[in-house]
Design a protein around this motif. Sequence first.
Motif, short mmCIF file in Angstrom:
data_model
loop_
_atom_site.label_atom_id
_atom_site.label_comp_id
_atom_site.label_asym_id
_atom_site.label_seq_id
_atom_site.Cartn_x
_atom_site.Cartn_y
_atom_site.Cartn_z
N PHE A 92 0.83 -1.22 0.00
CA PHE A 92 0.00 0.00 0.00
C PHE A 92 0.85 1.26 0.00
CE2 PHE A 92 0.65 -0.23 4.60
CZ PHE A 92 0.81 1.10 4.94
N LYS A 93 2.14 1.13 0.34
CA LYS A 93 3.00 2.31 0.36
C LYS A 93 3.07 2.99 -1.00
CE LYS A 93 4.90 1.75 4.65
NZ LYS A 93 4.39 0.47 5.16
N ASP A 137 9.24 -1.78 3.16
CA ASP A 137 8.48 -1.44 1.96
C ASP A 137 8.58 0.03 1.56
OD1 ASP A 137 7.46 -4.00 1.67
OD2 ASP A 137 5.80 -3.61 3.03
N PRO A 197 -3.92 -3.59 9.50
CA PRO A 197 -2.62 -4.05 10.01
C PRO A 197 -1.73 -2.83 10.21
CG PRO A 197 -3.31 -5.37 8.11
CD PRO A 197 -4.22 -4.17 8.18
N GLY A 221 1.50 -0.35 12.13
CA GLY A 221 2.82 -0.19 12.73
C GLY A 221 2.98 1.24 13.20
N LEU A 260 0.94 3.55 12.35
CA LEU A 260 -0.42 4.07 12.43
C LEU A 260 -0.74 5.13 11.37
CD1 LEU A 260 -0.80 4.29 16.33
CD2 LEU A 260 -1.97 2.68 14.81
N GLY A 261 0.06 5.20 10.32
CA GLY A 261 -0.25 6.13 9.24
C GLY A 261 -1.50 5.70 8.49
N ALA A 269 7.23 -5.00 8.53
CA ALA A 269 6.87 -3.61 8.19
C ALA A 269 6.04 -2.98 9.31
CB ALA A 269 6.10 -3.56 6.87
N MET A 270 5.67 -3.79 10.30
CA MET A 270 4.90 -3.25 11.43
C MET A 270 5.72 -3.32 12.73
SD MET A 270 1.11 -4.66 10.46
CE MET A 270 1.17 -6.14 11.46
N THR A 324 -2.20 -5.54 3.02
CA THR A 324 -1.26 -4.44 2.85
C THR A 324 -0.09 -4.75 1.93
OG1 THR A 324 -0.29 -5.09 4.97
CG2 THR A 324 -1.83 -3.24 5.00
N ALA A 325 0.23 -6.03 1.73
CA ALA A 325 1.34 -6.38 0.82
C ALA A 325 1.03 -7.70 0.12
CB ALA A 325 2.66 -6.48 1.57
#
Length: 444
Positions: A116-117, A148, A259, A261, A263-264, A315-316, A394-395
């Motif tokens: 998602f990045k 990521d 999901p 990490g 929190l963005g 990533a989290m 998310t990935a």
Amino acid sequence: MSDGSADDPVGGGAVRFRSTRAPGGSATDLDAALLRGLADDGGLFLPERVPRLPGDWRDAGDLAELGARVLAPWLGESERAAAELLGDALAIPVPLRPLSDRRWLVELFHGPTLSFKDFGARVMARLTARALARREGRATVLVATSGDTGSAVADGFAGQPGLEVVLLYPEGKVSPVQERQLIAEREGVRAFAVRGAFDDCQRMVKAAFRDPDLRELGLTSANSINVGRLLPQSLYYLWAARQLEVEAGEGRPARFVVPSGNLGNLTAGVLAERMGLPVEGWLAAHNANDYFPEFLAARRGAFDYRGTVATLSNAMDVGAPSNFERLHALLDDALPGRIDGASVDDAATLARMARTEREEGLQVCPHTAVGLEALARWRAASGGVDVPALVLATAHPAKFPEAVRRATGRDPEPAPALEALKSAPTRVEPLEPTAEALRAVLLA
Ligand SMILES: *Cc1c(COP(=O)(O)O)cnc(C)c1O
């Protein structure tokens, strides 16, 4: 920021931003908030007001059209100008994949670097290029990466006018898939394999930002506190809710499972809710780095962080979520009631990956598995089995072949974007783990 009901429905100029630490302080425009990243007082930028969703937002035919419609008032642009600016950045499909029991995956991994990045990085790159062009400026995006973000930023910013990217990663400490994604040759991007640990990379970046000799380079970061990443990430919540209603025919608002990490992503979702998206509630799905679930359960105070532990959903792996300050300010007293949290350890993550393959015939990445497991626990505890659930995927699982193999005994299905990278040209330079070495290459 004003409360939802008082928000201005039609605009009145572009949205301005204020520091979380000075809610009554002076506001700055989007360009300055983008280029500065953090406010001068160390706080995070929050919108002064949140434009309401236009009445026809559900009529958009795809994410790019929705993005132009929703972000136009934020940018102070017409819908057509917003579409011109952001259309190609948002041309990424976001399919809903139905699972059993009123669960849907929101697949956010169909962009070029398969997480998602990509949404945030691609849009931030266009907005930053626009801001620089207005000031006839140039900037160098400096990123220390272990996951990521680096590849999404490299890909999203490559070739943007006025922008260069410098990536630092710890040599030998990222996975082979991640490394291939980081060192693919891209216009305006230099990748450095640092002979040290991730902490060395971060230390070097921080030193560079403080270095007066480097000021003229216009160093900027692209981390998840930047408003340029936050805004586009709100869009796929809207899109997913629209798909659920229009295509899956669900009448009830969904619970979003995120999901998390830094929190963005969750903060962007809450922003979508403040724009007017109906949401049943939120579930913040964390791995063993459980600061936020512990905070929600009133077992930790605000900003009372602990260290970071390494997990499969790396990533989290965040002990002190950088967007917590913004989320806290955005929700204020309403926070605990609107958001539930869960912490899922590696054993439960692997078990959920195996079970999802067995029961749904589907491989998921470890981060997505944390979300699915958190949902199962939440439903068991709350009795909310009838509530439709949208779980952010998310990935792509192919980014995490070791975890997929461990969980299921099989290799992940190949992802075409990763296969293509195997034969793509690469470019990487070694770098000693010192501030002086980084200064030398930046000035060269
Ligand atoms: C970055 C990332 C997350 C965590 O997102 P935050 O915005 O930091 O909470 C989750 N999953 C994947 C795959 C990521 O890359």
